[in-house]
Design a protein around this motif. Sequence first.
Motif, PDB file in Angstrom:
ATOM      1  N   LYS A  49       0.851  -1.199   0.000  1.00 45.57           N
ATOM      2  CA  LYS A  49       0.000   0.000   0.000  1.00 45.57           C
ATOM      3  C   LYS A  49       0.890   1.253   0.000  1.00 45.57           C
ATOM      4  O   LYS A  49       1.886   1.315   0.719  1.00 45.57           O
ATOM      5  CB  LYS A  49      -0.901   0.050   1.251  1.00 45.57           C
ATOM      6  N   THR A  50       0.460   2.266  -0.755  1.00 41.80           N
ATOM      7  CA  THR A  50       1.211   3.527  -0.728  1.00 41.80           C
ATOM      8  C   THR A  50       0.553   4.545   0.208  1.00 41.80           C
ATOM      9  O   THR A  50       1.172   5.529   0.597  1.00 41.80           O
ATOM     10  CB  THR A  50       1.340   4.143  -2.141  1.00 41.80           C
ATOM     11  N   GLY A  51      -0.701   4.305   0.565  1.00 39.43           N
ATOM     12  CA  GLY A  51      -1.384   5.240   1.446  1.00 39.43           C
ATOM     13  C   GLY A  51      -2.103   4.533   2.574  1.00 39.43           C
ATOM     14  O   GLY A  51      -2.562   3.399   2.424  1.00 39.43           O
ATOM     15  N   ALA A  52      -2.184   5.238   3.720  1.00 39.65           N
ATOM     16  CA  ALA A  52      -2.924   4.704   4.865  1.00 39.65           C
ATOM     17  C   ALA A  52      -3.794   5.807   5.427  1.00 39.65           C
ATOM     18  O   ALA A  52      -3.342   6.949   5.591  1.00 39.65           O
ATOM     19  CB  ALA A  52      -1.959   4.216   5.933  1.00 39.65           C
ATOM     20  N   MET A  53      -5.059   5.468   5.695  1.00 34.89           N
ATOM     21  CA  MET A  53      -5.919   6.397   6.429  1.00 34.89           C
ATOM     22  C   MET A  53      -5.943   5.880   7.861  1.00 34.89           C
ATOM     23  O   MET A  53      -6.377   4.747   8.107  1.00 34.89           O
ATOM     24  CB  MET A  53      -7.313   6.409   5.814  1.00 34.89           C
ATOM     25  N   THR A  54      -5.434   6.688   8.780  1.00 33.65           N
ATOM     26  CA  THR A  54      -5.255   6.225  10.160  1.00 33.65           C
ATOM     27  C   THR A  54      -6.098   7.054  11.128  1.00 33.65           C
ATOM     28  O   THR A  54      -6.625   8.101  10.770  1.00 33.65           O
ATOM     29  CB  THR A  54      -3.769   6.370  10.570  1.00 33.65           C
ATOM     30  N   THR A  55      -6.157   6.558  12.352  1.00 38.38           N
ATOM     31  CA  THR A  55      -6.722   7.347  13.451  1.00 38.38           C
ATOM     32  C   THR A  55      -5.650   7.380  14.546  1.00 38.38           C
ATOM     33  O   THR A  55      -4.600   6.734  14.408  1.00 38.38           O
ATOM     34  CB  THR A  55      -7.991   6.691  14.027  1.00 38.38           C
ATOM     35  N   GLY A  56      -5.962   8.073  15.642  1.00 41.90           N
ATOM     36  CA  GLY A  56      -5.006   8.154  16.747  1.00 41.90           C
ATOM     37  C   GLY A  56      -4.635   6.786  17.310  1.00 41.90           C
ATOM     38  O   GLY A  56      -3.643   6.655  18.029  1.00 41.90           O
TER      39      GLY A  56
END
Length: 329
Positions: A49-56
Motif C-alpha cells: 500500500k502507498t497510502g494509509a488512512m489512520t486514526t489516533g
Amino acid sequence: MTTPRPAILIARAVFPEVEHKLRQHFEVESTPPGVFWSPAQLAEKLQGKTGAMTTGGERVDAALLAACPQLKIAANIAVGYNNFDLPAMTAAGVLGTNTPDVLTETTADFGFALLMATARRVSESEHFLRAGQWKEWSLDLFAGVEVHGSTLGILGMGRIGQAIARRGAHGFGMNVIYHNRSRLDADKEAACKARYVSKDELFAQADHVVLVLPYTPTAYHTVGAAEIARMKPSATLINIARGGIVDEDALVAALRERRIAAAGLDVFEGEPQVNPGLLSVPNVVLTPHIASATIPTRTAMAMLAADNLIAYLTEGRALTPLNPQVIAP
Ligand code: DGY
C-alpha cells in the motif's frame, strides 16, 4: 497499458461516503467496523500500500515504516498526531497529514459540555436517579460549583482553546485566563477576552481548568500532584487533549480526598483502558474520547483525510501536511 491505481488501506472503518470517494481513485482495502489492528497486523495489511488512512489508535513509527517501505502517506483522521513519529516519517520520506479546523467548534462545544456536566454533577446525579436512590428533594442535593461568572483557566490556547474561551467569555460571562507556549497577539486576546497568566497562576486562580494543549513528549504529566495542589478545593479539571498530559494516579488521590471538587475526562493515558482508580471515584465525569464526535464533524474529518490522500497520491500535493518538507525537500 494503463497505470495501476495506487493501493491504500483504511485502517479503521469510516462512513460509506468516505470509502466511496476513495474507491474512485484507489484500490481500497477497508477495515470492518469494530476491527482494530495490532501493530503487526497493521504492518501486514499495509504491504503493497502507498497510502494509509489512520486514526489516533494506529501508531506510525520507525518499526512500521521499516516494515512498509512502499508507504508514502499516512492521513490521520484527527487534529492530534501523537501517534505519528514525525521525524521518522520525514526521514523515511513519508508524508503525514492531520485534520485541523474542521473540528474546532464541535470540540469546543464538547469541552464546554464536559465542563458543565462536571461542575453541575450531571453524571453523578443521573446514576443516583437511575439507581432508584432519589427519595426527596433537598437543598444541597447534588449542589455543584458555579459556571457563569467564574474564572475559566485554559492551558493551551490554540484554535480549540480560543473557541472555548469565546464560549466562556461571551456566553457565560466568565473571567478567562490562559497559559500557552507563546502569548496570543492583542487582537486574539481581545476576541476571547482572555488574559495571559503563568502556569502557576492559572492553576491557583481558575475555578475550572481546561486542558487543550497538544501532546508532545514534553507535555507528559504536565498536570501532576504539584499542579493539582495549587488548585482551589472547589475547582474542576477538564481534559479534552490527551490522557498522558495528566498524572491520573495523582488526580485520583486528589478526587478521593476532595482536594479538588471534580474532574471531567474525555481522554485517558492507556485508552481504551481506563485507570481503575478513576472508575472508583464518583466526582469524575468519564467519556470515551468523543469531543469531536458529531456525524457532520467526523464526516468532515474523514473527508479531509481522504482529500489529503487523493491530492498527494494523484497530484503530489496535500491540504494539511504535517511535514511538508517531504513534498518539497
Ligand atoms: C483529535 O482530532 O485529535 C481527536 O482527539 C480525535 O482523535
